[in-house]
Design an enzyme around this catalytic site. Structure first.
Site, PDB file in Angstrom:
ATOM      1  N   GLY A  48       0.849  -1.185   0.000  1.00 50.78           N
ATOM      2  CA  GLY A  48       0.000   0.000   0.000  1.00 50.78           C
ATOM      3  C   GLY A  48       0.885   1.235   0.000  1.00 50.78           C
ATOM      4  N   ASP A 252       7.185   4.997  -4.145  1.00 49.03           N
ATOM      5  CA  ASP A 252       6.850   5.348  -2.761  1.00 49.03           C
ATOM      6  C   ASP A 252       8.115   5.703  -1.978  1.00 49.03           C
ATOM      7  OD1 ASP A 252       4.150   4.789  -3.270  1.00 49.03           O
ATOM      8  OD2 ASP A 252       4.414   2.679  -2.767  1.00 49.03           O
TER       9      ASP A 252
END
Length: 310
Positions: A48, A252
């Protein structure tokens, strides 16, 4: 200096099929597929966008605060956040849903079939930015559509500078909605493909997008990144690695470097270089959160790559 990370927490189930999908699929029968792939190798990773960004920011000894929604199966992830010292006071449980999950099967040719279940992520709008308290800055990363729209508006109304990072969520929004994100955001971060899509949907050029923000950051994979700010384009080199292993979560990791630099008043060249280094460290490991370096390790690698310390 706390950074609010609005985005998803997810489980990634990654499986390896030792054959080739094409051997099991008949080109003239694709309208009625009924196939099964034996996957003797499987791993489950924590993932995520919010989880990955927070993990990398924590490696830098930053202070991430995750704002996300998780499901009834979230306890292992919550335990992990506790063990890492990452606050989960803004992580809300949705009992009637599962935590977001990706099921990825890769064949011997590197082809992938992915199924993604958003689960609790679809309820991200139940979280309110005001509940986070005082934060230095924020990032709006891929999440539930309604949550992304709402959290951008809330950050702007509260005077919290934030990065708009649409990622794989960009196709959910039309041109007017993307223009609104750009208007509200302090910084925009996209990869080169997302930059093209952003221009197509808004009708704006890169220069026009950059003029509406403090900085537009465009990552270019192995070509590094460009930071458009103050009418200039700062070129950030890619940090070379001995063996690229897995690109999952590299973007990320890069964004964690951006947040750290912004939180600590670094100039754009140093901020971009740190972000590039974080992406390079990640690509040498499987999964989005399986690299474990200390802050001192990262500082040494930065010094080796650029000849000075951040």
């Amino acid at each position: 200096m706390t950074s609010l990370i609005c985005g998803s927490l997810a489980y990634d189930s990654i499986m390896l099929f030792q054959g080739r999908f094409s051997d099991a699929l008949l080109a003239d029968q694709l309208h009625k597929i009924n196939v099964s792939f034996l996957v003797p190798e499987m791993r489950r990773d924590f993932g995520g966008c919010a989880g990955n960004i927070a993990y990398n920011l924590r490696l830098l000894e930053g202070d991430p605060l995750i704002m996300a929604t998780v499901g009834q199966d979230a306890q292992p992830y919550l335990d992990r956040l506790d063990a890492l010292g990452i606050s989960r006071r803004c992580v809300r449980g949705i009992d009637a849903a599962f935590t977001a999950q990706a099921f990825i099967t890769t064949d011997a040719g590197g082809n992938q079939i992915t199924a993604f279940h958003p689960g609790a992520m679809s309820f991200s709008h139940v979280n309110k930015v005001a509940s986070a308290g005082a934060v230095k800055n924020a990032i709006i990363a891929p999440d539930g559509r309604d949550g992304m729209l709402q959290h951008a508006e809330e950050c702007a109304s509260l005077g919290i500078p934030f990065i708009f990072d649409p990622g794989q969520g960009l196709p959910m929004f039309n041109g007017a909605e993307l223009e609104r994100f750009i208007e509200l955001a302090t910084w925009v971060a996209v990869n080169d493909y997302e930059a093209e899509l952003l221009m197509e949907r808004t009708g704006l050029t890169l220069e026009q997008i950059a003029q509406r923000t403090t900085a537009l950051i465009v990552t270019l994979g192995e070509q590094g990144a460009h930071i458009h700010t103050g009418g200039e384009r700062i070129e950030i080199p890619c940090v070379q690695v001995d063996k690229p292993v897995d690109p999952t979560g590299c973007g990320d990791a890069f964004r964690a470097g951006l947040l750290y630099g912004l939180s600590n008043g670094m100039d754009w060249l140093t901020t971009g270089r740190l972000a590039s280094l974080m992406g390079a460290i990640k690509i040498s490991h499987q999964g989005g959160q399986n690299h474990s370096l200390t802050r001192a390790d990262i500082e040494e690698r930065f010094h080796a790559a650029f000849g000075y310390r951040f």
